[in-house]
Design a protein around this motif. Structure first.
Motif, mmCIF file in Angstrom:
data_model
loop_
_atom_site.group_PDB
_atom_site.id
_atom_site.type_symbol
_atom_site.label_atom_id
_atom_site.label_comp_id
_atom_site.label_asym_id
_atom_site.label_seq_id
_atom_site.Cartn_x
_atom_site.Cartn_y
_atom_site.Cartn_z
ATOM 1 N N GLU A 1 68.588 40.845 53.617
ATOM 2 C CA GLU A 1 67.802 39.867 52.619
ATOM 3 C C GLU A 1 67.647 38.453 52.050
ATOM 4 O OE1 GLU A 1 68.406 45.006 50.347
ATOM 5 O OE2 GLU A 1 69.508 42.667 49.884
ATOM 6 N N ARG B 1 62.423 45.080 41.422
ATOM 7 C CA ARG B 1 62.266 44.327 42.959
ATOM 8 C C ARG B 1 62.289 43.430 43.050
ATOM 9 N NH1 ARG B 1 66.540 46.552 45.901
ATOM 10 N NH2 ARG B 1 66.047 48.707 45.255
ATOM 11 N N GLU C 1 63.941 40.725 49.809
ATOM 12 C CA GLU C 1 63.235 42.781 49.619
ATOM 13 C C GLU C 1 61.350 42.430 49.206
ATOM 14 O OE1 GLU C 1 66.219 45.438 47.941
ATOM 15 O OE2 GLU C 1 66.587 43.659 46.547
ATOM 16 N N ARG D 1 67.004 37.520 46.741
ATOM 17 C CA ARG D 1 67.138 38.414 48.004
ATOM 18 C C ARG D 1 65.575 38.517 48.669
ATOM 19 N NH1 ARG D 1 71.096 43.478 45.547
ATOM 20 N NH2 ARG D 1 72.648 41.616 44.791
HETATM 21 MG MG MG Z 1 70.005 46.260 47.349
#
Ligand code: MG
Ligand code: ATP
Length: 424
Positions: A66, A122, A116, A114
């Protein structure tokens, strides 16, 4: 036409009026930190890559897949956009000998990065509030940081966030448990998915964290870390539980709560909601007594948490909590640009007295400016019209309260009548 340039995927612009919710949230956080005696720390967003590799552990989701890592083309340094806040705070505490005269209670607010798959809750750039209490070994500080979260939920008006706790013990205790865990999973190798097989020998504790439904039975039956803890670890956990009980804070002991980073020891916890689907963890944290030494400092204990601001704001929005809208008290209407040198100092004097004044910009007719005044949400229009100015005054016209009377006030000493614009 040149091609449009768009923001990086998974990285969001935060625009008005939504940004008002962010400011209100941050104000609430800062007031909370003051009440608990936590001081603000502001670290760089970029750190040397080895800080995270060493600090978080090589076999973690973050370090394995990530991190935004890159080589600085100017000098070849290996750098990473910070994926979390703890490692940088600890690095700074060591670098600046912050613990030489005792423990420190710190907090930060800022972006984390990150790589992701972007989805609700997210993102690739997201924001955290975090606290780090360094140099305090006792469970009293564990209780303190956990109860701070409860106070924050209360200040924000959030219900339905529940607490889960676990105790990860000390490295030696985890090693004994790990051997039993590996033996258990090896005996059930055929039920492990590819990720679990891969982690079996590198980081078996993380297998407990799996979200794969097919693996639930084998994970449920796994040996519990709690059964491998020695007296000191159990006493620490018990001390924390007694303080939480006394403070009336309910919790569930979740034996499978292990958290993503290697640096945790003893207490770990998460605050969870069922109202955000799969992204239900709004805050996670724990004790990291080995981290300062791991990063090259003189051994010192620490505990902290990180809270995902986007998820908390999503929760707030869902529960219908809206911060007061940022509307001005008054909107200044100046139909003739020649009157601006008169209007500007009056508005300045009112602002100096605490009145929020939005001054019309860009000209236009009296009617058009009144439309803008209405749309701004202001309670008052200040009319710098020809007739008012000729009499040495400014028209003060109520925009919301139909019963309120219109008045003319002197241009000369606006601070004398500023207070009436603040009345609601
Ligand atoms: Mg995580
Ligand atoms: P998850 O299990 O959801 O991936 P995590 O264990 O990776 O979370 P932490 O590293 O503990 O998360 O970070 C603390 C908090 O930061 C999380 O509880 C969550 O609220 C928030 N968070 C983590 N990753 C993201 C992300 N990519 N986008 C938005 N918020 C995030």
């Amino acid at each position: 036409m040149p091609e449009q340039i768009q923001a990086v995927k998974g990285m969001n612009d935060i625009l008005p009026p939504d940004s008002a919710r962010w400011e209100w949230f941050e104000d609430t956080v800062r007031a909370l930190m003051r009440r608990y005696g936590y001081l603000n720390i502001r670290n760089p967003i970029v750190e040397p890559t080895p800080l995270f590799v060493r600090g978080l552990g090589e076999v973690t989701d973050i370090v394995e897949k990530e991190m935004y890592s890159f080589v600085d083309g100017m000098n070849g340094d290996a750098l990473t956009l910070r994926p979390e806040g703890t490692a940088g705070v600890v690095r700074a505490a060591i670098e600046h000998s912050m613990l030489y005269d005792g423990g420190k209670r710190l907090y930060y607010i800022g972006p984390m990065f990150r790589h992701e798959r972007p989805q609700r809750g997210r993102y690739r750039q997201f924001h955290q509030v975090g606290v780090e209490a360094l140099g305090h070994a006792g469970p009293d500080v564990d209780a303190e940081v956990i109860l701070m979260c409860r106070a924050l939920w209360r200040d924000l008006g959030l219900a339905d966030v529940r607490l889960e706790l676990n105790c990860l013990g000390q490295p030696a205790e985890r090693r004994a448990h790990r051997a039993a865990l590996v033996a258990h999973f090896e005996a059930h190798r055929e039920t492990l998915d590819a990720e679990a097989q891969r982690r079996l020998h590198s980081n078996p504790l993380r297998i407990l964290d799996t979200k794969n439904p097919a693996m639930q039975p084998v994970v449920e039956a796994a040996p519990r870390l709690m059964d491998y803890l020695g007296e000191a670890s159990l006493a620490h956990f018990d001390g924390l539980r007694r303080m939480l009980d006394a403070a009336g804070q309910a919790y569930r002991v979740n034996h499978r709560l292990v958290r993503g980073m290697d640096y945790y020891s003893l207490t770990v916890f998460e605050w969870i909601t069922d109202r955000l689907g799969a992204q239900g963890t709004v805050c996670g944290g724990g004790r990291y007594d080995g981290l300062v030494e791991l990063i090259g400092g003189k051994p010192a204990p620490g505990i902290g948490w990180g809270l995902g601001i986007e998820r908390v704001l999503d929760l707030l929005q869902q529960s219908g909590t809206a911060p007061p809208p940022p509307v001005p008290d008054a909107y200044a209407i100046v139909p003739d640009a020649a009157a601006l040198p008169v209007a500007v100092p009056v508005c300045e004097a009112l602002r100096a007295s605490g009145v929020a004044v939005l001054m019309h910009a860009g000209g236009g007719s009296m009617k058009a400016q009144f439309r803008r005044a209405d749309a701004s949400g202001a309670r008052w229009a200040l009319v710098f019209g020809a007739s008012e100015l000729a009499a040495g005054g400014v028209g003060v016209k109520p925009l919301r309260d139909v019963a309120a009377a219109q008045a003319t006030r002197p241009l000369a000493d606006a601070s004398a009548w500023a207070a009436e614009l603040l009345k609601r």
